[in-house]
Design a protein around this motif. Structure first.
Motif, mmCIF file in Angstrom:
data_model
loop_
_atom_site.group_PDB
_atom_site.id
_atom_site.type_symbol
_atom_site.label_atom_id
_atom_site.label_comp_id
_atom_site.label_asym_id
_atom_site.label_seq_id
_atom_site.Cartn_x
_atom_site.Cartn_y
_atom_site.Cartn_z
ATOM 1 N N ARG A 149 -12.446 1.338 3.883
ATOM 2 C CA ARG A 149 -12.029 0.875 2.487
ATOM 3 C C ARG A 149 -11.149 1.641 1.717
ATOM 4 O O ARG A 149 -11.047 3.064 1.671
ATOM 5 N N ASN A 164 -4.502 1.264 -7.401
ATOM 6 C CA ASN A 164 -4.333 0.427 -8.497
ATOM 7 C C ASN A 164 -3.189 1.268 -9.530
ATOM 8 O O ASN A 164 -3.302 2.442 -9.434
ATOM 9 N N SER A 212 -7.679 -9.620 -9.204
ATOM 10 C CA SER A 212 -8.115 -8.460 -9.121
ATOM 11 C C SER A 212 -8.523 -7.867 -10.333
ATOM 12 O O SER A 212 -7.809 -7.731 -11.410
ATOM 13 N N ASP A 258 -8.322 1.333 -1.745
ATOM 14 C CA ASP A 258 -8.142 0.796 -2.763
ATOM 15 C C ASP A 258 -6.916 1.669 -3.388
ATOM 16 O O ASP A 258 -6.952 2.693 -3.949
ATOM 17 N N TRP A 275 -3.098 -7.782 -1.806
ATOM 18 C CA TRP A 275 -2.347 -7.218 -2.912
ATOM 19 C C TRP A 275 -2.015 -8.219 -3.932
ATOM 20 O O TRP A 275 -2.019 -9.432 -3.584
ATOM 21 N N SER A 333 -13.589 -5.844 -5.311
ATOM 22 C CA SER A 333 -12.465 -6.311 -4.440
ATOM 23 C C SER A 333 -11.881 -7.580 -5.049
ATOM 24 O O SER A 333 -10.908 -7.935 -4.811
ATOM 25 N N GLN A 347 1.001 -1.168 -0.010
ATOM 26 C CA GLN A 347 -0.039 -0.257 -0.242
ATOM 27 C C GLN A 347 0.819 1.327 0.044
ATOM 28 O O GLN A 347 0.656 2.317 -0.772
ATOM 29 N N ASN A 391 -1.996 -3.915 -7.546
ATOM 30 C CA ASN A 391 -3.068 -3.451 -6.859
ATOM 31 C C ASN A 391 -3.019 -3.681 -5.217
ATOM 32 O O ASN A 391 -2.353 -4.636 -4.959
ATOM 33 N N HIS A 392 -3.793 -2.835 -4.568
ATOM 34 C CA HIS A 392 -3.767 -3.197 -2.914
ATOM 35 C C HIS A 392 -5.281 -2.690 -2.706
ATOM 36 O O HIS A 392 -5.745 -1.816 -3.247
ATOM 37 N N SER A 393 -5.863 -3.659 -1.813
ATOM 38 C CA SER A 393 -7.349 -3.252 -1.424
ATOM 39 C C SER A 393 -7.424 -4.005 0.028
ATOM 40 O O SER A 393 -7.013 -4.859 0.466
#
Length: 727
Positions: free
Chosen positions: A205, A209, A151, A207, A248, A92, A26, A226-228
């Protein structure tokens, strides 16, 4: 109206470094985004900023609407852009995105990692491929379904083929085929292209990308990441629902494109994460993915041989489940002590397909594919870690297939499409694989007997004759007529047949897999589906209407019966039917109305009652406004009550919990396109904070204080804000 026909938009993203802790990707993504924003701010003329492009979409600019419905692209096929922001809150995982498509639903257990369902069918009936490759999860109860490792925003195009109407994408596809693909980029000399998105919302939340593409006409490097994450959400009554996730993914591809007819790409990727569930007795403390791939595409080899596709791939899913790291341990949760299970599945495969021009009106695709997938397990406790235990081989599966699919043009409007496939499937069960049913503690039914049996065993001994299954020639095929008229209307009708070999979750996971419990491993017969699909679409200057319907008969349908902590599987006879329809109408130059509806019906003929795990009638009504840089929209989702259910029956993931109530949920969004590179979008899902639960749902878990038969409620009012960048 054209905004609803989603085109491939190849945004590219930069990967985060390998995971030390989940927070590290992240941080890396945020730093890269800030750097890219600064670079854009220093550009003298925003119009000169590079714009992302591929061969199929030479001009790419930020789309101006949020997706609230996905309409058919061609007969039996839906094509969508998974990078497009959508409502409800952008997805997600793959299952979350697929729910935007009429006919799709998901078995819910918390905030993320649901299992997708299409027309009431799921699992290996609905293969989910990434770049043509098969990725399989490892959990015996599908906590890590294949969709949980995907993702959507890191892919360029999503394609769904409905029903048994293709044979070129692997075996057993009786419900359909889902493909997430990254396309070949088209670059000029010395280009660097970047796109990114940031999103935040209720329940923390978050996210990020990033896609990055650098190269020239001959070489390129593509990085995606990506990271969520999200904390537990609250339902409409303000009650906290255990649903935290943090995950991720990162992938890199190196490509060689010496000419317009050649494409060679080497790719590698990793991912990890964690998720906790209010509907399971254990949480997922690790979702580690490792992937490698090599693919070649060569066009115009000769007058007859117009295309050659070849690929090799390797995927490993290394999954950990426990009942103590993401929740306080409670003995009433169905387990007597803090325990953990580590399962892994390694999938290696290949595919070769050749396209032939057999005449002025005849095309054919001929090919072969193969896949091997061993499964290993080990377990431990909080005091005695599984990490110090040896791996035990409990099962292995393999499949080799031959396929041929041809298209015969009958004139300017009509054509016939037909395909035939033969598969050789094998399965091995090893001694440590007995009695693994429910090992993740689904609901309050999960047992740990299988995990205890696995600990410390050397499961690599050869399987006995009674622990090996083989079907040497399972046929599948279809025949379809299509008509595409000059006015844009289409008609189609097809019949297809698929024989599907039972999968790991049906042969090894059930309680009656062991010889002393009924030996389902050797007794289960392959599932045989015969289905008729029909449909049509019509277009006008300012309107669109489409519909598709199906009716099928399934011999030896694989059904799970639940009794206490046991989940037994058997063959039954079944019938299925249903339809999807949708349309849109342009009310004014800036305002479009749209609607979709989907209904599925299924009956268990052997028991004389409904087939379980079939979603209720669902409709979506929407408005889309677009004027200059401004856009806005509304989505009203209406779901009917479901009174057709089979109490105590289901699949390896869930069972019917009784009837479910209908509900309606209203969501709103608005956006502003600042320039060609930057767009901001905000949304409110479930505007009125309604308390509701989906029909397809896992039972609550007593470890969180939920009654065993209670469905998990969906989020209450949810606010989100998203920024999309292209440079």
């Amino acid at each position: 109206m054209t905004s609803y026909f989603l085109e491939a938009a190849p945004n590219l993203r930069l990967p985060a470094p390998p995971r030390a802790r989940l927070q590290r990707p992240q941080m890396a993504l945020s730093v890269l985004m800030l750097a890219s924003s600064a670079a854009w701010a220093q550009t003298p003329d925003a119009a000169d900023a590079p714009v992302l492009a591929v061969a199929s979409a030479p001009e790419i600019s930020l789309q101006e609407t949020v997706v609230t419905a996905v309409h058919e692209h061609s007969p039996l096929q839906v094509v969508a852009d998974p990078k497009q922001p959508r409502q409800p809150v952008p997805a997600s995982d793959a299952a979350d995105y697929l729910k935007s498509i009429p006919g799709f639903s998901a078995i819910r257990s918390g905030g993320s990692n649901s299992d997708p369902v299409f027309r009431g069918q799921f699992g290996s009936r609905l293969p989910i491929l990434t770049n043509g490759q098969t990725l399989l999860g490892a959990c015996p109860a599908r906590m890590d379904s294949p969709s949980s490792y995907i993702s959507p925003e890191t892919y360029d195009v999503l394609t769904v083929v409905k029903g048994p109407q293709t044979v070129i994408w692997g075996p057993g596809a009786s419900a359909g085929v889902v493909r997430f693909d990254r396309e070949r980029p088209a670059l000029d000399s010395g280009q660097v292209r970047l796109s990114a998105s940031l999103q935040g919302g209720t329940a923390a939340r978050s996210d990020q990308n990033i896609d990055l593409l650098a190269g020239n006409a001959e070489y390129y490097v593509r990085l995606t990441a990506n990271h969520s994450q999200s904390k537990d959400y609250r339902d409409g009554d303000g009650q906290r629902v255990p649903s935290h996730w943090d995950k991720w993914n990162t992938d890199v591809a190196i490509g060689w494109t010496p000419d317009a007819n050649t494409w060679l790409e080497l790719s590698a990727g990793q991912g990890d994460g964690e998720a906790r569930y209010g509907g399971r007795g254990m949480d997922g403390s690790q979702f580690k993915r490792e992937s490698y791939g090599l693919r070649l595409e060569k066009k115009n080899l000769s007058e007859r041989l117009t295309k050659l596709e070849a690929q090799l791939y390797y995927h490993r899913a290394d999954h950990v489940m426990d009942n103590f790291s993401l929740r306080p341990f409670v003995p009433e949760g169905g387990m007597s002590m803090p325990m953990a299970a580590n399962v892994r599945r390694t999938t290696t495969g290949m595919r070769v397909a050749t396209t032939w021009q057999l005449g002025p009106h005849t095309e054919a695709v001929l090919g072969v594919d193969a896949m091997g997938s061993p499964h290993d397990s080990r377990s431990g406790t909080e005091m005695q870690s599984y990490r110090y235990k040896p791996w035990a081989r409990d099962a292995k599966f393999s499949n080799q297939g031959l396929f041929a699919q041809a298209t015969q043009h009958l004139g300017s409007e009509d054509k016939l499409v037909a395909g035939l496939r033969l598969d050789r499937a094998q399965a091995w069960r090893y001694p440590s694989g007995s009695g693994m049913g429910g090992m993740d503690g689904m609901g309050d039914m999960g047992g740990m007997g299988g995990m205890q049996a696995m600990a410390g065993m050397d499961g690599r001994m050869p399987a006995t004759a009674s622990n090996h299954r083989e079907r040497s020639a399972m046929p599948s095929g279809f025949l379809r007529w299509e008509r595409a008229r000059a006015d844009g209307s289409t008609l189609y009708a097809g019949i297809g047949h698929v024989q599907r070999f039972p999968d790991y979750w049906e042969l090894v996971s059930p309680s009656n897999s062991a010889a002393d419990q009924g030996d389902a491993f050797n007794r289960l017969r392959p599932e045989k589906t015969t289905q008729i699909d029909v449909g049509a679409s019509w277009k006008g200057a300012d309107w669109l209407l489409w519909t598709s319907a199906y009716v099928g008969q399934v011999q030896d349908y694989l059904l799970f019966d639940y009794a206490g902590m046991a989940a037994n599987v058997r063959n039954v006879q079944a019938r299925t039917a249903g339809a999807e329809l949708g349309g849109s109408y342009q009310l004014s130059p800036g305002l479009t109305a749209q609607a979709t509806m989907a209904y599925s019906w299924a009956r268990n003929r052997s028991d004389g009652k409904p087939l379980p795990q079939v979603p209720p009638l669902e409709a979506k009504l929407g408005l889309d406004y677009r004027q200059g840089p401004w856009s806005a929209g509304a989505l009203w989702r209406l779901v009917a009550a479901q009174h057709r259910y089979a109490m105590g029956q289901g699949n390896v993931v869930g069972q019917d919990l009784g009837p479910s109530a209908g509900f309606g949920v209203l969501s709103l969004h608005a956006g502003y396109k600042i320039n060609e590179q930057l767009r901001l979008t905000a949304g409110i899902d479930n505007v009125f904070g309604k308390t509701y639960a989906e029909h397809l749902n896992l039972a609550g878990n007593a470890g969180f204080g939920f009654p065993g038969g209670m469905r998990i409620n969906e989020p209450g009012r949810t606010l989100w804000l998203r920024g999309d960048f292209k440079f």
